[in-house]
Design a protein around this motif. Structure first.
Motif, short mmCIF file in Angstrom:
data_model
loop_
_atom_site.label_atom_id
_atom_site.label_comp_id
_atom_site.label_asym_id
_atom_site.label_seq_id
_atom_site.Cartn_x
_atom_site.Cartn_y
_atom_site.Cartn_z
N LEU A 13 33.99 45.88 -38.15
CA LEU A 13 32.43 46.03 -38.04
C LEU A 13 31.84 47.02 -38.62
N MET A 14 32.35 48.21 -38.70
CA MET A 14 31.98 49.31 -39.27
C MET A 14 31.83 49.18 -40.54
N GLN A 15 32.78 48.55 -41.37
CA GLN A 15 32.95 48.50 -42.67
C GLN A 15 32.06 47.21 -43.18
N ALA A 16 31.98 46.26 -42.37
CA ALA A 16 30.87 45.32 -42.62
C ALA A 16 29.59 45.48 -42.68
N ARG A 17 29.40 46.58 -42.02
CA ARG A 17 27.89 46.88 -41.76
C ARG A 17 27.81 47.87 -43.14
N GLN A 18 28.51 48.69 -43.44
CA GLN A 18 28.22 49.15 -44.77
C GLN A 18 28.17 48.33 -45.91
N SER A 19 28.93 47.36 -45.89
CA SER A 19 28.92 46.38 -47.13
C SER A 19 27.78 45.44 -47.11
N VAL A 20 27.37 45.04 -45.86
CA VAL A 20 26.03 44.31 -45.94
C VAL A 20 24.90 45.14 -46.32
N ASN A 21 24.88 46.13 -45.65
CA ASN A 21 24.03 47.46 -46.24
C ASN A 21 23.64 47.60 -47.70
N SER A 22 24.79 47.81 -48.15
CA SER A 22 24.86 48.13 -49.61
C SER A 22 24.58 46.86 -50.65
N LEU A 23 24.87 45.66 -49.99
CA LEU A 23 24.45 44.58 -50.52
C LEU A 23 23.03 44.41 -50.69
N ALA A 24 22.35 44.52 -49.54
CA ALA A 24 20.79 44.65 -49.23
C ALA A 24 20.09 45.67 -50.38
N ALA A 25 20.82 46.84 -50.28
CA ALA A 25 20.26 47.95 -51.24
C ALA A 25 20.32 47.26 -52.70
N PHE A 26 21.48 46.74 -52.85
CA PHE A 26 21.40 46.14 -54.45
C PHE A 26 20.71 45.12 -54.87
N THR A 27 20.48 44.31 -54.13
CA THR A 27 19.39 43.13 -54.26
C THR A 27 17.93 43.58 -54.37
N TYR A 28 17.71 44.31 -53.43
CA TYR A 28 16.47 44.96 -53.41
C TYR A 28 16.17 45.65 -54.73
N SER A 29 17.13 46.39 -55.28
CA SER A 29 17.08 47.43 -56.47
C SER A 29 16.79 46.33 -57.52
N LEU A 30 17.43 45.32 -57.40
CA LEU A 30 17.42 44.31 -58.64
C LEU A 30 16.10 43.67 -58.62
N ALA A 31 15.30 43.31 -57.70
CA ALA A 31 14.13 42.92 -57.62
C ALA A 31 13.10 43.91 -57.86
N HIS A 32 13.40 45.20 -57.22
CA HIS A 32 12.53 46.18 -57.51
C HIS A 32 13.01 47.36 -57.90
#
Length: 685
Positions: free
Chosen positions: A427-446
């Protein structure tokens, strides 16, 4: 009894497992339930302790679309008792009803029949009543017969103590939670039987007679602390029956003393003193002990971990009377498993043994061929799954590999299990992975929106300054957090070992948007070299095809995160999805239509304290539905304890020791602390 063995197999024979059928659960009066297909397992865990199953939430409410009128009532023990009593009242013929009819028959015959007939019928009825009472668990007068009634049994040393009938709990229906017998006032005895009533005394694989009472000690040496479990078993039958478990802990793991091995060993002395006090002095020399360390010691550099283990072993061998349960290797030679760093896969398998033993599906003296339950354990860094797949033909058998785990001659049966630990999907590692993916996709668009520092402008095309990110200067929107809520979190980037800390801001994307991130993170489309695969390219037999009807038990974070929302003791996969939808749409402002009225006080507190709850539930749903490919109507049970015993690997590891070692005794040595001596003492083989 044959010895217990475990090995990795390269060729796995087919081992079809018979199906079990579960009757439809009757519902409350006035409501109609259609019959449920036996292709979906339903497991009744309502006898579990510590609030897990004090009440049965009406999960049908989850079938309604989100609305302000749809509420999640908090678990209610009173409601649960009422429903249990209602179910029992519809049983065909219980002891109370039978007693009532017998008394009525006696009254009619006494009033209307001749003298001889009255005497004959009265004698017959008394005999039958005695047989019924002999088969009924003893209960205090006035007890309603509910399994979770705290007044079931007075203390063993009280004037009202009456031992139960000598029937063994191992003869209970497979799948029913084992009920411990009441403790005997004498710790050397058991209320289940005595030496004279053991008609066929059980033997171990070496031909030694099993003791009537067996104590055993297991120390869980974790990364944050060490814990002792002192178990008491009886051998009234061929299989050990758990009677009692003592637990205590000390803060600070063995890994805290990497450069001081003797201090590491000394840290266990309070726990060993507890064991000396709990085990009768006469049995010290025949009480096996094992010390199993987990991930903490693996992090120590060089030979530090081995030096710590050596110091612990030397202390046990020279200063304490307990024999070390070292077991044997694949060649039958004495091994060193009594003091070791346990492999990750064994944690899952031992947890599987614990669950299935407490559900009376393995290790019973009757040799019941019940379907075994699957165990899913969700930790912080990894998640484990262990189950016994059943194949219809030999050609469908499991692929060879490290995922195959064999339990040989465990309780007169052998099991071929699938086990795997999915690293990075806790669960803790999944949180970090999803958060990292959210940051990555946001940085691509913005690309400029996440740049930090005053030097960055809208026209700046330079590289992102990863080291400059802080929760104060970097804000990342995420649909996996409650709308309007903020919380700091860590993110990683491919090719970088360090982490960045940023602030996540919840959006109104909801469950659907969060699920898209989870699905990408699950890596369902990874290359699958050996089919079928679950996710991340890992081979796993299809649960819907090879594990169709047996129950699934989910542990650890599954329980911790879902229990506050009333999703216990069991839920369907589609019910978890509906709950995740409501949680992801939660807004504390009642005027928004999705406010406090939908959730219990406990659930509201969880939502306020954990803005990432949407992420947690969405990941759990993705793991079960997308990862393991469970259908929406498949049921999963969550649990923390069964029959008063915590669900984890310790009991399973201890049962494995008893099966493998048999009677293990240690001859007293000069200077052994409080060794006492034992009538069973024999040199350890």
């Amino acid at each position: 009894m044959s010895s217990f063995g475990r090995s990795l197999s390269k060729e796995v024979p087919a081992s079809p497992s018979p199906s079990s059928q579960s009757p439809a659960r009757p519902g409350p009066p006035g409501r109609h339930y259609k019959a449920r297909s036996i292709s979906r397992a339903s497991l009744d865990l309502s006898n579990s302790e510590h609030g897990a199953f004090l009440g049965q939430t009406n999960l049908d409410d989850l079938d309604d679309p989100p609305s302000s009128s749809s509420a999640y009532p908090p678990p209610s023990s009173a409601a649960s008792l009422g429903r249990t009593a209602s179910r029992r009242s519809r049983m065909p013929l219980g002891p109370k009803r039978l007693a009532f009819f017998l008394l009525a028959a006696v009254g009619l015959v006494w009033l209307l029949g001749p003298t001889q007939r009255r005497q004959d019928v009265t004698t017959y009825v008394n005999d039958k009543a005695g047989q019924v009472l002999d088969k009924t668990p003893w209960r205090r007068p006035g007890n309603l017969g509910l399994a979770n009634d705290a007044t079931d049994m007075p203390p063993p040393n009280s004037p009202g103590f009456v031992p139960p009938a000598s029937s063994s709990s191992s003869s209970a229906q497979p799948g029913a939670v084992r009920e411990r017998p009441p403790l005997h006032p004498d710790p050397l005895k058991t209320t289940r039987c005595d030496e004279s009533s053991r008609l066929a005394k059980p033997h171990d694989a070496k031909g030694n007679v099993r003791p009537l009472v067996q104590y055993a000690v297991m120390i869980d040496a974790g990364s944050t602390g060490s814990r002792v479990h002192v178990y008491k078993f009886n051998y009234c039958s061929n299989a050990p029956e758990l009677e009692d478990e003592y637990f205590n802990l000390v803060i600070g793991g063995l890994s805290n003393y990497g450069t001081q091995p003797s201090a590491a060993a000394d840290s266990l002395r309070p726990l060993l003193q507890n064991a000396l006090e709990r085990v009768p002095k006469q049995l010290h020399g025949c009480t096996p002990i094992a010390v199993k360390a987990t991930a903490g010691l693996r992090l120590l550099p060089g030979e530090q971990a081995q030096h710590v283990l050596d110091a612990v072993r030397t202390m046990l061998e020279t200063e304490y009377p307990f024999p070390i349960a070292d077991g044997r290797d694949s060649r039958g030679q004495r091994a060193t498993k009594g003091v070791e760093i346990m492999e990750g896969k064994e944690e899952g398998v031992f947890a599987w043994i614990t669950v299935n033993y407490l559900l009376n599906r393995i290790g019973n003296s009757q040799g019941h061929e019940a379907e075994t339950a699957a165990v899913m354990d969700l930790g912080g860094g990894s998640t484990q799954i262990v189950f016994e797949p059943a194949f219809t033909t030999a050609s469908q058998g499991m692929q060879p590999g490290e995922h195959v785990y064999q339990l040989k001659d465990f309780g007169a049966r052998s099991f071929t299990l699938y086990q795997n630990s999915y690293l990075g999907y806790g669960l803790m590692q999944a949180r970090q992975s999803v958060n990292s993916l959210a940051a990555f996709t946001y940085s691509l668009a913005h690309p400029n929106a996440v740049r930090t520092g005053s030097a960055h402008t809208a026209a700046d095309a330079g590289p992102l300054d990863w080291s400059a990110m802080t929760p104060d200067n970097t804000r990342i929107p995420s649909p996996c957090f409650a709308a309007g809520k903020t919380k700091a979190g860590t993110i990683t980037q491919p090719g970088r070992a360090d982490r960045a800390s940023v602030t996540f801001v919840g959006t109104e994307g909801g469950f659907a948007a969060c699920r898209r991130l989870v699905e990408v993170m699950m890596d369902k489309d990874a290359v699958c070299s050996a089919r079928p695969c679950s996710f991340a390219g890992v081979y796993q037999p299809s649960m819907m095809q090879t594990f169709r009807t047996a129950p699934i038990i989910a542990l650890s974070y599954f329980y911790d995160r879902l229990q506050p929302f009333g999703l216990a003791p069991e839920f369907r996969i589609d019910q978890l999805a509906k709950l995740a939808e409501k949680v992801c749409a939660y807004q504390p402002d009642a005027t928004a239509g999705r406010g406090a009225g939908e959730f219990s006080a406990e659930a509201q507190k969880e939502l306020e304290d954990r803005p990432e709850t949407c992420l947690d539930l969405t990941f759990m749903h993705g793991l079960l539905s997308l990862g393991y490919e469970l259908d929406g109507d498949r049921k999963v049970s969550i649990a923390k304890k069964l029959g008063g015993t915590e669900l984890g690997w310790c009991l399973g590891a201890q049962l494995a020791v008893l099966e493998e070692e048999g009677l293990l005794c240690k001859a007293p040595t000069p200077g052994a602390a409080l060794s006492g001596g034992s009538p069973l003492l024999a040199p350890a083989a």
